[in-house]
Scaffold this motif. Sequence first.
Motif, mmCIF file in Angstrom:
data_model
loop_
_atom_site.group_PDB
_atom_site.id
_atom_site.type_symbol
_atom_site.label_atom_id
_atom_site.label_comp_id
_atom_site.label_asym_id
_atom_site.label_seq_id
_atom_site.Cartn_x
_atom_site.Cartn_y
_atom_site.Cartn_z
ATOM 1 N N PRO A 128 0.823 -1.211 0.000
ATOM 2 C CA PRO A 128 0.000 0.000 0.000
ATOM 3 C C PRO A 128 0.858 1.263 0.000
ATOM 4 O O PRO A 128 1.796 1.384 0.787
ATOM 5 N N GLY A 129 0.540 2.181 -0.891
ATOM 6 C CA GLY A 129 1.263 3.439 -0.955
ATOM 7 C C GLY A 129 2.612 3.376 -1.630
ATOM 8 O O GLY A 129 3.325 4.385 -1.683
ATOM 9 N N LYS A 130 2.976 2.205 -2.145
ATOM 10 C CA LYS A 130 4.284 2.049 -2.794
ATOM 11 C C LYS A 130 4.112 1.645 -4.247
ATOM 12 O O LYS A 130 3.060 1.153 -4.649
ATOM 13 N N GLU A 131 5.174 1.832 -5.022
ATOM 14 C CA GLU A 131 5.155 1.443 -6.419
ATOM 15 C C GLU A 131 5.281 -0.081 -6.550
ATOM 16 O O GLU A 131 5.829 -0.746 -5.674
ATOM 17 N N ARG A 132 4.788 -0.584 -7.657
ATOM 18 C CA ARG A 132 4.930 -2.011 -7.945
ATOM 19 C C ARG A 132 6.401 -2.307 -8.230
ATOM 20 O O ARG A 132 7.042 -1.588 -9.012
ATOM 21 N N GLU A 133 6.928 -3.357 -7.616
ATOM 22 C CA GLU A 133 8.341 -3.667 -7.787
ATOM 23 C C GLU A 133 8.530 -5.104 -8.260
ATOM 24 O O GLU A 133 7.783 -6.011 -7.843
ATOM 25 N N GLY A 134 9.541 -5.294 -9.099
ATOM 26 C CA GLY A 134 9.873 -6.633 -9.563
ATOM 27 C C GLY A 134 10.533 -7.435 -8.465
ATOM 28 O O GLY A 134 11.436 -6.944 -7.794
ATOM 29 N N VAL A 135 10.081 -8.678 -8.297
ATOM 30 C CA VAL A 135 10.609 -9.555 -7.265
ATOM 31 C C VAL A 135 11.543 -10.608 -7.868
ATOM 32 O O VAL A 135 12.653 -10.818 -7.377
ATOM 33 N N ALA A 136 11.084 -11.256 -8.952
ATOM 34 C CA ALA A 136 11.881 -12.321 -9.563
ATOM 35 C C ALA A 136 11.404 -12.534 -10.989
ATOM 36 O O ALA A 136 10.242 -12.271 -11.309
ATOM 37 N N VAL A 137 12.300 -13.024 -11.836
ATOM 38 C CA VAL A 137 11.997 -13.251 -13.250
ATOM 39 C C VAL A 137 12.632 -14.560 -13.692
ATOM 40 O O VAL A 137 13.664 -14.977 -13.153
ATOM 41 N N ILE A 138 11.987 -15.215 -14.680
ATOM 42 C CA ILE A 138 12.557 -16.400 -15.300
ATOM 43 C C ILE A 138 12.373 -16.279 -16.808
ATOM 44 O O ILE A 138 11.283 -15.959 -17.282
ATOM 45 N N TRP A 139 13.459 -16.497 -17.547
ATOM 46 C CA TRP A 139 13.398 -16.404 -18.997
ATOM 47 C C TRP A 139 12.996 -17.752 -19.576
ATOM 48 O O TRP A 139 13.514 -18.809 -19.168
ATOM 49 N N HIS A 140 12.080 -17.712 -20.548
ATOM 50 C CA HIS A 140 11.506 -18.940 -21.061
ATOM 51 C C HIS A 140 12.542 -19.826 -21.740
ATOM 52 O O HIS A 140 12.631 -21.015 -21.497
ATOM 53 N N GLY A 141 13.351 -19.238 -22.620
ATOM 54 C CA GLY A 141 14.261 -20.047 -23.427
ATOM 55 C C GLY A 141 15.375 -20.703 -22.630
ATOM 56 O O GLY A 141 15.675 -21.883 -22.810
ATOM 57 N N THR A 142 15.988 -19.951 -21.720
ATOM 58 C CA THR A 142 17.163 -20.434 -21.004
ATOM 59 C C THR A 142 16.839 -20.980 -19.621
ATOM 60 O O THR A 142 17.609 -21.759 -19.069
ATOM 61 N N GLY A 143 15.732 -20.522 -19.057
ATOM 62 C CA GLY A 143 15.432 -20.882 -17.672
ATOM 63 C C GLY A 143 16.231 -20.086 -16.657
ATOM 64 O O GLY A 143 16.153 -20.333 -15.457
ATOM 65 N N ASN A 144 16.999 -19.110 -17.147
ATOM 66 C CA ASN A 144 17.769 -18.272 -16.226
ATOM 67 C C ASN A 144 16.828 -17.451 -15.352
ATOM 68 O O ASN A 144 15.716 -17.108 -15.764
ATOM 69 N N THR A 145 17.300 -17.128 -14.170
ATOM 70 C CA THR A 145 16.496 -16.371 -13.219
ATOM 71 C C THR A 145 17.272 -15.175 -12.673
ATOM 72 O O THR A 145 18.506 -15.133 -12.735
ATOM 73 N N GLN A 146 16.525 -14.221 -12.152
ATOM 74 C CA GLN A 146 17.131 -13.068 -11.517
ATOM 75 C C GLN A 146 16.178 -12.605 -10.413
ATOM 76 O O GLN A 146 14.960 -12.770 -10.536
ATOM 77 N N TYR A 147 16.750 -12.019 -9.358
ATOM 78 C CA TYR A 147 15.957 -11.642 -8.196
ATOM 79 C C TYR A 147 16.272 -10.219 -7.754
ATOM 80 O O TYR A 147 17.392 -9.722 -7.919
ATOM 81 N N ALA A 148 15.283 -9.598 -7.131
ATOM 82 C CA ALA A 148 15.538 -8.338 -6.444
ATOM 83 C C ALA A 148 16.468 -8.614 -5.272
ATOM 84 O O ALA A 148 16.405 -9.683 -4.646
ATOM 85 N N ASP A 149 17.318 -7.653 -4.957
ATOM 86 C CA ASP A 149 18.276 -7.836 -3.866
ATOM 87 C C ASP A 149 17.573 -8.168 -2.552
ATOM 88 O O ASP A 149 18.091 -8.934 -1.732
ATOM 89 N N SER A 150 16.399 -7.609 -2.354
ATOM 90 C CA SER A 150 15.693 -7.771 -1.082
ATOM 91 C C SER A 150 15.203 -9.198 -0.841
ATOM 92 O O SER A 150 14.868 -9.546 0.298
ATOM 93 N N VAL A 151 15.154 -10.028 -1.889
ATOM 94 C CA VAL A 151 14.621 -11.379 -1.724
ATOM 95 C C VAL A 151 15.646 -12.462 -2.064
ATOM 96 O O VAL A 151 15.351 -13.655 -1.915
ATOM 97 N N LYS A 152 16.819 -12.082 -2.505
ATOM 98 C CA LYS A 152 17.839 -13.071 -2.865
ATOM 99 C C LYS A 152 18.137 -13.994 -1.693
ATOM 100 O O LYS A 152 18.300 -13.542 -0.565
#
Length: 125
Positions: A41-65
């Motif tokens: 509430p009251g904050k911007e939407r932030e990216g938490v984690a992503v996965i790329w379809h082709g490679t399966g590689n992932t990346q995370y926000a520092d706050s959740v690593k």
Amino acid sequence: QVQLVESGGGSVQAGGSLRLSCEISKYTYTSDHLAWFRQAPGKEREGVAVIWHGTGNTQYADSVKGRFTISRDNRITKHLYLQMNSLKPDDTGMYYCAWAWNDGNWSAPNEYNYWGQGTQVTVSS
């Protein structure tokens, strides 16, 4: 039109775990990448984690690593998951899965073409 439906949210105490799921349907072509976002509430939407379809590689926000893990069920992706461990009160928010056709800045919400309706996660201290 691609449809995304999240589930698995709830209320937990700090230190607990939750597993979010996103059911994906009505797509003809695969995405470039899929991601989880959250918005408190009251904050911007932030990216938490992503996965790329082709490679399966992932990346995370520092706050959740080291605490969160994004995964999908297989290459013909029907489900996206987010395993959340060691939850903190700061993790509270509405969690959304998102679909992107093209590569770009994975943590920018405007890069995504489709969104789910969200599932609420509340972490109490």
